[in-house]
Design a protein around this motif. Structure first.
Motif, PDB file in Angstrom:
ATOM      1  N   LYS A 111     -40.576  58.474 -11.042  1.00 13.21           N
ATOM      2  CA  LYS A 111     -39.555  58.578 -10.009  1.00 13.21           C
ATOM      3  C   LYS A 111     -39.766  57.424  -9.033  1.00 13.21           C
ATOM      4  O   LYS A 111     -40.884  57.168  -8.607  1.00 13.21           O
ATOM      5  N   LEU A 112     -38.714  56.727  -8.736  1.00 12.09           N
ATOM      6  CA  LEU A 112     -38.789  55.602  -7.817  1.00 12.09           C
ATOM      7  C   LEU A 112     -39.002  56.127  -6.402  1.00 12.09           C
ATOM      8  O   LEU A 112     -38.229  56.949  -5.910  1.00 12.09           O
ATOM      9  N   GLN A 113     -40.069  55.697  -5.760  1.00 11.31           N
ATOM     10  CA  GLN A 113     -40.395  56.127  -4.403  1.00 11.31           C
ATOM     11  C   GLN A 113     -39.794  55.136  -3.418  1.00 11.31           C
ATOM     12  O   GLN A 113     -40.198  53.979  -3.369  1.00 11.31           O
ATOM     13  N   ALA A 114     -38.818  55.593  -2.641  1.00 10.22           N
ATOM     14  CA  ALA A 114     -38.145  54.721  -1.679  1.00 10.22           C
ATOM     15  C   ALA A 114     -37.717  55.537  -0.473  1.00 10.22           C
ATOM     16  O   ALA A 114     -37.532  56.745  -0.553  1.00 10.22           O
ATOM     17  N   ARG A 115     -37.555  54.839   0.638  1.00 12.28           N
ATOM     18  CA  ARG A 115     -37.029  55.443   1.856  1.00 12.28           C
ATOM     19  C   ARG A 115     -35.687  54.767   2.151  1.00 12.28           C
ATOM     20  O   ARG A 115     -35.597  53.542   2.185  1.00 12.28           O
ATOM     21  N   ILE A 116     -34.641  55.559   2.323  1.00  9.49           N
ATOM     22  CA  ILE A 116     -33.295  55.059   2.557  1.00  9.49           C
ATOM     23  C   ILE A 116     -32.964  55.252   4.030  1.00  9.49           C
ATOM     24  O   ILE A 116     -33.117  56.347   4.571  1.00  9.49           O
ATOM     25  N   SER A 117     -32.490  54.189   4.697  1.00  7.35           N
ATOM     26  CA  SER A 117     -32.120  54.288   6.107  1.00  7.35           C
ATOM     27  C   SER A 117     -31.035  53.257   6.417  1.00  7.35           C
ATOM     28  O   SER A 117     -30.919  52.268   5.702  1.00  7.35           O
ATOM     29  N   PRO A 118     -30.236  53.402   7.401  1.00  8.43           N
ATOM     30  CA  PRO A 118     -30.031  54.637   8.164  1.00  8.43           C
ATOM     31  C   PRO A 118     -29.220  55.618   7.331  1.00  8.43           C
ATOM     32  O   PRO A 118     -28.478  55.220   6.441  1.00  8.43           O
ATOM     33  N   ASN A 119     -29.354  56.865   7.641  1.00  9.04           N
ATOM     34  CA  ASN A 119     -28.596  57.890   6.937  1.00  9.04           C
ATOM     35  C   ASN A 119     -28.199  58.940   7.961  1.00  9.04           C
ATOM     36  O   ASN A 119     -29.053  59.682   8.405  1.00  9.04           O
ATOM     37  N   PRO A 120     -26.970  58.961   8.384  1.00 12.95           N
ATOM     38  CA  PRO A 120     -25.750  58.335   7.880  1.00 12.95           C
ATOM     39  C   PRO A 120     -25.714  56.828   8.118  1.00 12.95           C
ATOM     40  O   PRO A 120     -26.310  56.332   9.062  1.00 12.95           O
ATOM     41  N   PHE A 121     -24.984  56.130   7.243  1.00  7.29           N
ATOM     42  CA  PHE A 121     -24.915  54.677   7.301  1.00  7.29           C
ATOM     43  C   PHE A 121     -23.503  54.209   7.653  1.00  7.29           C
ATOM     44  O   PHE A 121     -22.549  54.966   7.547  1.00  7.29           O
ATOM     45  N   GLU A 122     -23.406  52.954   8.079  1.00  4.40           N
ATOM     46  CA  GLU A 122     -22.105  52.349   8.406  1.00  4.40           C
ATOM     47  C   GLU A 122     -21.710  51.355   7.314  1.00  4.40           C
ATOM     48  O   GLU A 122     -21.020  51.699   6.392  1.00  4.40           O
ATOM     49  N   ASP A 123     -22.176  50.113   7.448  1.00  4.34           N
ATOM     50  CA  ASP A 123     -21.792  49.055   6.519  1.00  4.34           C
ATOM     51  C   ASP A 123     -22.915  48.636   5.572  1.00  4.34           C
ATOM     52  O   ASP A 123     -22.678  47.869   4.649  1.00  4.34           O
ATOM     53  N   GLN A 124     -24.126  49.089   5.818  1.00  3.18           N
ATOM     54  CA  GLN A 124     -25.255  48.673   4.987  1.00  3.18           C
ATOM     55  C   GLN A 124     -26.317  49.755   4.932  1.00  3.18           C
ATOM     56  O   GLN A 124     -26.416  50.588   5.813  1.00  3.18           O
ATOM     57  N   LEU A 125     -27.085  49.725   3.858  1.00  7.53           N
ATOM     58  CA  LEU A 125     -28.211  50.630   3.668  1.00  7.53           C
ATOM     59  C   LEU A 125     -29.468  49.802   3.457  1.00  7.53           C
ATOM     60  O   LEU A 125     -29.427  48.779   2.779  1.00  7.53           O
ATOM     61  N   TRP A 126     -30.571  50.260   4.006  1.00  8.91           N
ATOM     62  CA  TRP A 126     -31.861  49.625   3.780  1.00  8.91           C
ATOM     63  C   TRP A 126     -32.677  50.513   2.869  1.00  8.91           C
ATOM     64  O   TRP A 126     -32.801  51.715   3.094  1.00  8.91           O
ATOM     65  N   ILE A 127     -33.247  49.929   1.830  1.00 11.18           N
ATOM     66  CA  ILE A 127     -34.137  50.627   0.913  1.00 11.18           C
ATOM     67  C   ILE A 127     -35.525  50.062   1.138  1.00 11.18           C
ATOM     68  O   ILE A 127     -35.744  48.864   0.956  1.00 11.18           O
ATOM     69  N   THR A 128     -36.453  50.906   1.540  1.00 10.26           N
ATOM     70  CA  THR A 128     -37.826  50.473   1.779  1.00 10.26           C
ATOM     71  C   THR A 128     -38.700  50.969   0.639  1.00 10.26           C
ATOM     72  O   THR A 128     -38.778  52.176   0.379  1.00 10.26           O
ATOM     73  N   LEU A 129     -39.351  50.030  -0.045  1.00  7.91           N
ATOM     74  CA  LEU A 129     -40.213  50.344  -1.186  1.00  7.91           C
ATOM     75  C   LEU A 129     -41.657  49.999  -0.863  1.00  7.91           C
ATOM     76  O   LEU A 129     -41.927  48.960  -0.274  1.00  7.91           O
ATOM     77  N   GLU A 130     -42.570  50.863  -1.280  1.00  5.76           N
ATOM     78  CA  GLU A 130     -43.989  50.583  -1.086  1.00  5.76           C
ATOM     79  C   GLU A 130     -44.548  49.697  -2.182  1.00  5.76           C
ATOM     80  O   GLU A 130     -45.531  49.013  -1.989  1.00  5.76           O
ATOM     81  N   SER A 131     -43.912  49.722  -3.344  1.00 10.82           N
ATOM     82  CA  SER A 131     -44.308  48.824  -4.427  1.00 10.82           C
ATOM     83  C   SER A 131     -43.042  48.330  -5.119  1.00 10.82           C
ATOM     84  O   SER A 131     -42.063  49.055  -5.226  1.00 10.82           O
TER      85      SER A 131
END
Length: 132
Positions: free
Chosen positions: A52-72
């Motif tokens: 399973k891909l470990q990621a943090r999605i922000s901001p949520n709720p989002f407007e025009d863009q999403l950031w995906i933060t990955l540890e690896s």
């Protein structure tokens, strides 16, 4: 009893694909997709990723863009798909993900609502609920 209820069983074996959930899901999606979206669903790979891909999605709720933060960092290019809750693919792209913050955008005038963000790489996959 099942042999009498499913007449096609003798022709091609168990056409319900109970031993292969990925193939069964694809067959069900292919059948119902034209009724729901008017177009075929995206294809699910028959080869399951190992993790399973470990990621943090922000901001949520989002407007025009999403950031995906990955540890690896995953290997290779990732398939990113944004699906509304009726099952319609509203945006997809191939993205090169790296360790740390990754930006997703470019879906244009996306209506407000809940979506599922699917990320699939050669080594992992994940699905996150996102709100616009």
């Amino acid at each position: 009893l099942a042999l009498f209820e499913c007449l096609r069983y003798g022709d091609n074996g168990s056409y319900h694909y109970t031993a292969n959930p990925v193939l069964r899901s694809q067959k069900i999606a292919d059948y119902f997709s034209p009724f729901v979206t008017g177009s075929p669903c995206y294809t699910v790979s028959a080869e399951e990723p190992v993790a399973k891909l470990q990621a943090r999605i922000s901001p949520n709720p989002f407007e025009d863009q999403l950031w995906i933060t990955l540890e690896s960092a995953p290997e290779g290019v990732a398939q990113a798909i944004l699906v509304d809750f009726s099952g319609k693919t509203v945006w997809n792209a191939e993205v090169q993900l790296h360790e740390g913050d990754n930006l997703l955008n470019g879906w244009g005038k996306l209506p407000a609502g809940m979506y599922a963000l699917h990320l699939r790489t050669g080594t992992g996959a994940g699905v996150w609920k996102v709100v616009r």
